[in-house]
Scaffold this active site. Structure first.
Site, PDB file in Angstrom:
ATOM      1  N   ASP A  57     -13.884   0.533  -7.154  1.00  0.00           N
ATOM      2  CA  ASP A  57     -12.857   1.453  -7.659  1.00  0.00           C
ATOM      3  C   ASP A  57     -12.670   1.106  -9.129  1.00  0.00           C
ATOM      4  O   ASP A  57     -12.185   0.027  -9.456  1.00  0.00           O
ATOM      5  CB  ASP A  57     -11.564   1.225  -6.863  1.00  0.00           C
ATOM      6  CG  ASP A  57     -10.371   1.977  -7.436  1.00  0.00           C
ATOM      7  OD1 ASP A  57     -10.511   2.614  -8.496  1.00  0.00           O
ATOM      8  OD2 ASP A  57      -9.296   1.909  -6.817  1.00  0.00           O
ATOM      9  N   TYR A  93      -3.960 -11.173  -4.721  1.00  0.00           N
ATOM     10  CA  TYR A  93      -4.246  -9.912  -4.044  1.00  0.00           C
ATOM     11  C   TYR A  93      -4.296  -8.756  -5.038  1.00  0.00           C
ATOM     12  O   TYR A  93      -3.316  -8.441  -5.677  1.00  0.00           O
ATOM     13  CB  TYR A  93      -3.174  -9.628  -2.986  1.00  0.00           C
ATOM     14  CG  TYR A  93      -3.771  -9.114  -1.712  1.00  0.00           C
ATOM     15  CD1 TYR A  93      -4.789  -8.171  -1.753  1.00  0.00           C
ATOM     16  CD2 TYR A  93      -3.345  -9.560  -0.477  1.00  0.00           C
ATOM     17  CE1 TYR A  93      -5.364  -7.701  -0.604  1.00  0.00           C
ATOM     18  CE2 TYR A  93      -3.908  -9.100   0.692  1.00  0.00           C
ATOM     19  CZ  TYR A  93      -4.924  -8.164   0.616  1.00  0.00           C
ATOM     20  OH  TYR A  93      -5.480  -7.710   1.761  1.00  0.00           O
ATOM     21  N   LYS A 123      -6.998  -3.786  -1.298  1.00  0.00           N
ATOM     22  CA  LYS A 123      -7.812  -3.849  -0.083  1.00  0.00           C
ATOM     23  C   LYS A 123      -9.250  -3.541  -0.485  1.00  0.00           C
ATOM     24  O   LYS A 123      -9.490  -2.850  -1.468  1.00  0.00           O
ATOM     25  CB  LYS A 123      -7.301  -2.832   0.930  1.00  0.00           C
ATOM     26  CG  LYS A 123      -5.944  -3.182   1.501  1.00  0.00           C
ATOM     27  CD  LYS A 123      -6.018  -4.326   2.480  1.00  0.00           C
ATOM     28  CE  LYS A 123      -4.628  -4.719   2.936  1.00  0.00           C
ATOM     29  NZ  LYS A 123      -4.565  -6.095   3.444  1.00  0.00           N
TER      30      LYS A 123
HETATM   31 MG    MG Z   1      -7.519   2.637  -7.014  1.00  0.00          MG
HETATM   32 MG    MG Z   2      -9.907   2.772  -2.799  1.00  0.00          MG
END
Ligand code: MG
Ligand code: MG
Ligand code: F6R
Length: 380
Positions: free
Chosen positions: A13, A231, A234
């Protein structure tokens, strides 16, 4: 020429339009251009660029094996260039998954996720590529257990002689960086003892126990929170499965997704939501930044390159993958996923709508506890 082919899916991403929603088409185009350079240079033999939600997924074939520096370097460059495009437009979270400025030979641990498998091509090699957004690698454990261990899902485990021999599972402990190989059907209950804990254990690889097949499936299991030391999101993992002829048939790989399991991720990487099966074009998160999405597309690997449904309007005959969750057959599962997700949302910030404290991607808990330190009294 090597008689073995490597299929790599490397994803990241690196920014999107509309919040954490969809990469800009020019970012995808930039990735296409860089991979075309890699094709011309002989680094890879073929490529296909797609996405799920805000993640760009680069599918590659080559003969360089897993974790190859040149192949990983090529995808790193593609993501860097896509980041530049995203930054130039001030898109959201540009470069989010590129955790280092200097590429050190492998994307693993540097932010992007990678699933790679090397095998000898069979007479025909149909492959299913699962791509998830707003969730984590262990989300694949339930559907993969259904497909590779459960005869009530995969009738092939009972009636196909090679599937009947069972499978070997590599299970990773994503928190302690450990792994173990276990066997089905003999160790089925022990495998489920581990995998039931989705906060720690995930399936990395599955092999056929039949002598002539080899690798069956692989999942990207890089946990970004550990790679970054904190973190940062995800993983939004991918899973590659070879299908048919002694392996679960395509239909046996897809059927588990008719049940929209509750998986962790979704808004702020901190909630459980119903896993929504959808077409790539429908994979923009639209409800509370989700719900978590799963796409499944297919391309064959034929003589070391991808074979799909060709786009006749494209000069290069660009591949068009078959998009399994596009059709109305999946409407019921989608509606069930939305229903389950609405039910979870009614809990607001209470568990089990939100994850346990250790798993929350966002938290104010340490700060609140610190503030209350003096006021917190022992119970009588
Ligand atoms: Mg994003
Ligand atoms: Mg994503
Ligand atoms: C989940 C996700 C989003 C963001 C949320 C807040 O994976 O990408 O749900 O976590 O939109 O994002 P920020 O903190 O960037 O405002």
């Amino acid at each position: 020429m090597s008689d073995r082919v490597t299929v790599s899916v490397i994803k990241a991403d690196v920014g999107s339009v509309g919040g954490h929603a969809r990469p800009h088409p020019l970012m995808m185009k930039k990735c296409e251009e860089r991979l075309a350079d890699g094709l011309r240079a002989g680094t890879i033999d073929d490529y296909y660029v797609t996405r799920v939600g805000d993640d760009i997924n680069l599918f590659l074939t080559h003969t360089r094996g897993e974790n190859n520096r040149d192949v990983h370097g090529l995808t790193w460059e593609a993501f860097m260039d896509a980041t530049k495009v995203a930054k130039s437009m001030k898109l959201y979270a540009a470069g989010q998954d590129l955790l280092t400025d200097a590429f050190s030979g492998n994307v693993r641990g540097a932010g992007p996720g990678a699933a790679e498998m090397e095998f000898k091509e069979r007479g025909a090699e149909p492959m299913v590529f699962f791509m998830a957004d707003k969730t984590e690698p262990s989300s694949y454990s339930l559907p993969l257990c259904r497909s590779y261990m459960d005869p009530f899902t995969t009738t092939g485990l009972v009636i196909d002689p090679r599937a009947h021999e069972g499978f070997k599972f590599e299970i990773v402990d994503v928190c302690d960086s450990k792994k173990v190989v276990m066997s089905t059907p003999d160790e089925t209950y022990d495998i489920l003892t581990l995998l039931g804990d989705t906060t720690r254990y995930a399936i990395k690889k599955i092999w056929s126990k039949s002598s002539d097949i080899g690798i069956a499936a692989v999942v990207s299991t890089e946990k970004l929170n550990i790679a970054a030391g904190k973190y940062v999101g995800k993983d939004d993992p991918v899973c590659i499965c070879r299908a048919q002829s002694g392996l679960p048939a395509v239909g046996e790989l897809l059927q588990p997704y008719m049940f929209p399991a509750l998986v962790s991720g979704w808004m702020r990487g901190s909630h459980y939501g119903g896993w929504y099966p959808c077409a790539v074009d429908d994979s923009d998160p639209v409800f509370f930044d989700g719900p978590p999405r799963i796409c499944a597309v297919s391309l064959h690997v034929s003589n070391g390159v991808f074979q799909g449904l060709e786009d006749p309007t494209s000069p290069r005959g660009t591949h068009v993958a078959l998009d399994y969750f596009k059709g109305s057959c999946w409407d019921k599962a989608r509606s069930d996923a939305v229903k389950a997700s609405i039910y979870m949302r009614r809990h607001g910030p209470f568990m089990p709508a939100v994850l346990g404290p250790e798993e929350m991607e966002y938290t104010t808990r340490p700060a609140v506890l610190k503030k209350l330190k003096e006021r917190m009294e022992k119970l009588e």
